[in-house]
Scaffold this motif. Structure first.
Motif, PDB file in Angstrom:
ATOM      1  N   VAL A  19       0.835  -1.210   0.000  1.00  0.00           N
ATOM      2  CA  VAL A  19       0.000   0.000   0.000  1.00  0.00           C
ATOM      3  C   VAL A  19       0.866   1.256   0.000  1.00  0.00           C
ATOM      4  O   VAL A  19       0.576   2.212  -0.719  1.00  0.00           O
ATOM      5  N   ARG A  20       1.951   1.257   0.770  1.00  0.00           N
ATOM      6  CA  ARG A  20       2.854   2.417   0.753  1.00  0.00           C
ATOM      7  C   ARG A  20       3.429   2.635  -0.648  1.00  0.00           C
ATOM      8  O   ARG A  20       3.540   3.769  -1.113  1.00  0.00           O
ATOM      9  N   THR A  21       3.778   1.545  -1.325  1.00  0.00           N
ATOM     10  CA  THR A  21       4.296   1.650  -2.691  1.00  0.00           C
ATOM     11  C   THR A  21       3.247   2.245  -3.625  1.00  0.00           C
ATOM     12  O   THR A  21       3.566   3.104  -4.467  1.00  0.00           O
ATOM     13  N   VAL A  22       2.005   1.813  -3.491  1.00  0.00           N
ATOM     14  CA  VAL A  22       0.922   2.357  -4.326  1.00  0.00           C
ATOM     15  C   VAL A  22       0.766   3.850  -4.055  1.00  0.00           C
ATOM     16  O   VAL A  22       0.612   4.652  -4.991  1.00  0.00           O
ATOM     17  N   PHE A  23       0.818   4.257  -2.793  1.00  0.00           N
ATOM     18  CA  PHE A  23       0.712   5.683  -2.474  1.00  0.00           C
ATOM     19  C   PHE A  23       1.910   6.466  -3.002  1.00  0.00           C
ATOM     20  O   PHE A  23       1.759   7.606  -3.456  1.00  0.00           O
ATOM     21  N   ASP A  24       3.100   5.864  -2.951  1.00  0.00           N
ATOM     22  CA  ASP A  24       4.281   6.542  -3.498  1.00  0.00           C
ATOM     23  C   ASP A  24       4.122   6.764  -4.997  1.00  0.00           C
ATOM     24  O   ASP A  24       4.462   7.829  -5.517  1.00  0.00           O
ATOM     25  N   ARG A  25       3.594   5.767  -5.701  1.00  0.00           N
ATOM     26  CA  ARG A  25       3.337   5.925  -7.138  1.00  0.00           C
ATOM     27  C   ARG A  25       2.272   6.983  -7.385  1.00  0.00           C
ATOM     28  O   ARG A  25       2.362   7.745  -8.350  1.00  0.00           O
ATOM     29  N   ALA A  26       1.266   7.024  -6.533  1.00  0.00           N
ATOM     30  CA  ALA A  26       0.209   8.036  -6.670  1.00  0.00           C
ATOM     31  C   ALA A  26       0.797   9.439  -6.543  1.00  0.00           C
ATOM     32  O   ALA A  26       0.385  10.354  -7.262  1.00  0.00           O
ATOM     33  N   ASP A  27       1.778   9.598  -5.666  1.00  0.00           N
ATOM     34  CA  ASP A  27       2.425  10.900  -5.507  1.00  0.00           C
ATOM     35  C   ASP A  27       3.188  11.318  -6.762  1.00  0.00           C
ATOM     36  O   ASP A  27       3.460  12.497  -6.967  1.00  0.00           O
ATOM     37  N   ARG A  28       3.530  10.341  -7.595  1.00  0.00           N
ATOM     38  CA  ARG A  28       4.237  10.635  -8.849  1.00  0.00           C
ATOM     39  C   ARG A  28       3.281  10.694 -10.032  1.00  0.00           C
ATOM     40  O   ARG A  28       3.716  10.656 -11.180  1.00  0.00           O
ATOM     41  N   GLY A  29       1.964  10.762  -9.764  1.00  0.00           N
ATOM     42  CA  GLY A  29       1.002  10.979 -10.831  1.00  0.00           C
ATOM     43  C   GLY A  29       0.064   9.832 -11.141  1.00  0.00           C
ATOM     44  O   GLY A  29      -0.838   9.979 -11.946  1.00  0.00           O
ATOM     45  N   ALA A  30       0.237   8.684 -10.534  1.00  0.00           N
ATOM     46  CA  ALA A  30      -0.641   7.534 -10.789  1.00  0.00           C
ATOM     47  C   ALA A  30      -1.685   7.430  -9.680  1.00  0.00           C
ATOM     48  O   ALA A  30      -1.776   6.435  -8.976  1.00  0.00           O
ATOM     49  N   ARG A  31      -2.473   8.489  -9.521  1.00  0.00           N
ATOM     50  CA  ARG A  31      -3.424   8.560  -8.416  1.00  0.00           C
ATOM     51  C   ARG A  31      -4.669   7.710  -8.655  1.00  0.00           C
ATOM     52  O   ARG A  31      -5.308   7.251  -7.726  1.00  0.00           O
ATOM     53  N   GLU A  32      -5.029   7.470  -9.906  1.00  0.00           N
ATOM     54  CA  GLU A  32      -6.212   6.658 -10.217  1.00  0.00           C
ATOM     55  C   GLU A  32      -5.767   5.226 -10.506  1.00  0.00           C
ATOM     56  O   GLU A  32      -4.811   4.997 -11.231  1.00  0.00           O
ATOM     57  N   LEU A  33      -6.482   4.250  -9.930  1.00  0.00           N
ATOM     58  CA  LEU A  33      -6.145   2.860 -10.180  1.00  0.00           C
ATOM     59  C   LEU A  33      -7.391   1.995 -10.161  1.00  0.00           C
ATOM     60  O   LEU A  33      -8.411   2.379  -9.594  1.00  0.00           O
ATOM     61  N   GLU A  34      -7.289   0.850 -10.804  1.00  0.00           N
ATOM     62  CA  GLU A  34      -8.387  -0.107 -10.796  1.00  0.00           C
ATOM     63  C   GLU A  34      -8.029  -1.202  -9.814  1.00  0.00           C
ATOM     64  O   GLU A  34      -6.932  -1.757  -9.849  1.00  0.00           O
ATOM     65  N   LEU A 145      -9.386   4.055  11.349  1.00  0.00           N
ATOM     66  CA  LEU A 145      -8.593   5.289  11.352  1.00  0.00           C
ATOM     67  C   LEU A 145      -8.235   5.715   9.926  1.00  0.00           C
ATOM     68  O   LEU A 145      -8.409   6.880   9.557  1.00  0.00           O
ATOM     69  N   VAL A 146      -7.748   4.773   9.126  1.00  0.00           N
ATOM     70  CA  VAL A 146      -7.372   5.098   7.747  1.00  0.00           C
ATOM     71  C   VAL A 146      -8.589   5.577   6.966  1.00  0.00           C
ATOM     72  O   VAL A 146      -8.533   6.591   6.262  1.00  0.00           O
ATOM     73  N   GLY A 147      -9.714   4.881   7.098  1.00  0.00           N
ATOM     74  CA  GLY A 147     -10.918   5.244   6.362  1.00  0.00           C
ATOM     75  C   GLY A 147     -11.461   6.609   6.727  1.00  0.00           C
ATOM     76  O   GLY A 147     -11.865   7.388   5.858  1.00  0.00           O
ATOM     77  N   GLU A 148     -11.471   6.913   7.987  1.00  0.00           N
ATOM     78  CA  GLU A 148     -12.040   8.180   8.451  1.00  0.00           C
ATOM     79  C   GLU A 148     -11.089   9.357   8.286  1.00  0.00           C
ATOM     80  O   GLU A 148     -11.532  10.485   8.127  1.00  0.00           O
ATOM     81  N   ILE A 149      -9.788   9.094   8.344  1.00  0.00           N
ATOM     82  CA  ILE A 149      -8.829  10.203   8.321  1.00  0.00           C
ATOM     83  C   ILE A 149      -8.215  10.403   6.933  1.00  0.00           C
ATOM     84  O   ILE A 149      -8.204  11.519   6.420  1.00  0.00           O
ATOM     85  N   ILE A 150      -7.708   9.348   6.329  1.00  0.00           N
ATOM     86  CA  ILE A 150      -7.142   9.499   4.981  1.00  0.00           C
ATOM     87  C   ILE A 150      -8.260   9.455   3.949  1.00  0.00           C
ATOM     88  O   ILE A 150      -8.314  10.265   3.047  1.00  0.00           O
ATOM     89  N   GLY A 151      -9.169   8.490   4.090  1.00  0.00           N
ATOM     90  CA  GLY A 151     -10.307   8.418   3.177  1.00  0.00           C
ATOM     91  C   GLY A 151     -10.712   6.985   2.887  1.00  0.00           C
ATOM     92  O   GLY A 151      -9.931   6.045   3.037  1.00  0.00           O
ATOM     93  N   GLY A 152     -11.955   6.832   2.448  1.00  0.00           N
ATOM     94  CA  GLY A 152     -12.505   5.514   2.165  1.00  0.00           C
ATOM     95  C   GLY A 152     -11.738   4.755   1.097  1.00  0.00           C
ATOM     96  O   GLY A 152     -11.607   3.530   1.167  1.00  0.00           O
ATOM     97  N   GLU A 153     -11.220   5.467   0.108  1.00  0.00           N
ATOM     98  CA  GLU A 153     -10.450   4.811  -0.953  1.00  0.00           C
ATOM     99  C   GLU A 153      -9.176   4.197  -0.391  1.00  0.00           C
ATOM    100  O   GLU A 153      -8.777   3.097  -0.779  1.00  0.00           O
ATOM    101  N   ALA A 154      -8.524   4.905   0.519  1.00  0.00           N
ATOM    102  CA  ALA A 154      -7.307   4.383   1.149  1.00  0.00           C
ATOM    103  C   ALA A 154      -7.629   3.147   1.985  1.00  0.00           C
ATOM    104  O   ALA A 154      -6.884   2.164   1.964  1.00  0.00           O
TER     105      ALA A 154
END
Length: 170
Positions: A19-34, A145-154
């Motif tokens: 999950v951290r790797t996915v978020f790191d990629r999102a920070d580089r522009g790959a924010r949308e994923l299936e 905590l993750v759902g309520e603070i970062i968001g449901g998608e996370a």
């Protein structure tokens, strides 16, 4: 602590690493994923620059009304300190302290929201130290905590990755 008591630890850590790797990629522009047939847009995960900023964040999370209503442990202050090792962050229940590695080898992998929320989920354990520190009850607190603070998608990403890694959630 025996291996039986924390049987899910390695599976939880493996899922978090993905999950951290996915978020790191999102920070580089790959924010949308299936993910499992759903297209999601990941929210931004907060990153921290210092122990003071992690402490401020932890204090703010524990002060949230819904957190205080749900978990009595939120009334207990948590301290944040730097950790000498670079391999992991950890929670010290006796001292109510989160130990976070700082910048090592050009990275600050632990100075991020997912890691801090993981350690806060340990802090919020009812009655102190858990019998299974990474058991289903812990996972549930962490996902809330993750759902309520970062968001449901996370939370969806974290939950599905944990399930794929064999983590028991309930």
């Amino acid at each position: 602590m025996s291996a039986d008591r924390d049987a899910q630890r390695s599976r939880v850590y493996e899922a978090e690493a993905v999950v951290r790797t996915v978020f790191d990629r999102a920070d580089r522009g790959a924010r949308e994923l299936e993910l499992f047939g759903s297209t999601i847009t990941l929210p931004v995960e907060r990153k921290f620059a210092s122990i003071d900023s992690v402490q401020d964040y932890a204090d703010r999370v524990l002060a949230l009304n819904w957190v205080r209503e749900r978990w009595a442990g939120a009334a207990v202050p948590v301290a944040v300190r730097a950790r000498a090792g670079a391999a992991a962050a950890h929670y010290e229940p006796g001292a109510a302290t989160i130990a976070v590695p700082l910048h090592t080898r050009g990275t600050a992998w632990a100075l991020r929201e997912l890691v801090v929320l993981h350690e806060l989920a340990h802090h919020l354990e009812p009655g102190g130290e858990a019998l299974a520190p990474h058991g289903p009850e812990f996972v549930d607190r962490y996902l809330v905590l993750v759902g309520e603070i970062i968001g449901g998608e996370a939370a969806f990403l974290l939950r599905t990755t944990m399930l794929e890694n064999g983590v028991r959630i309930t």
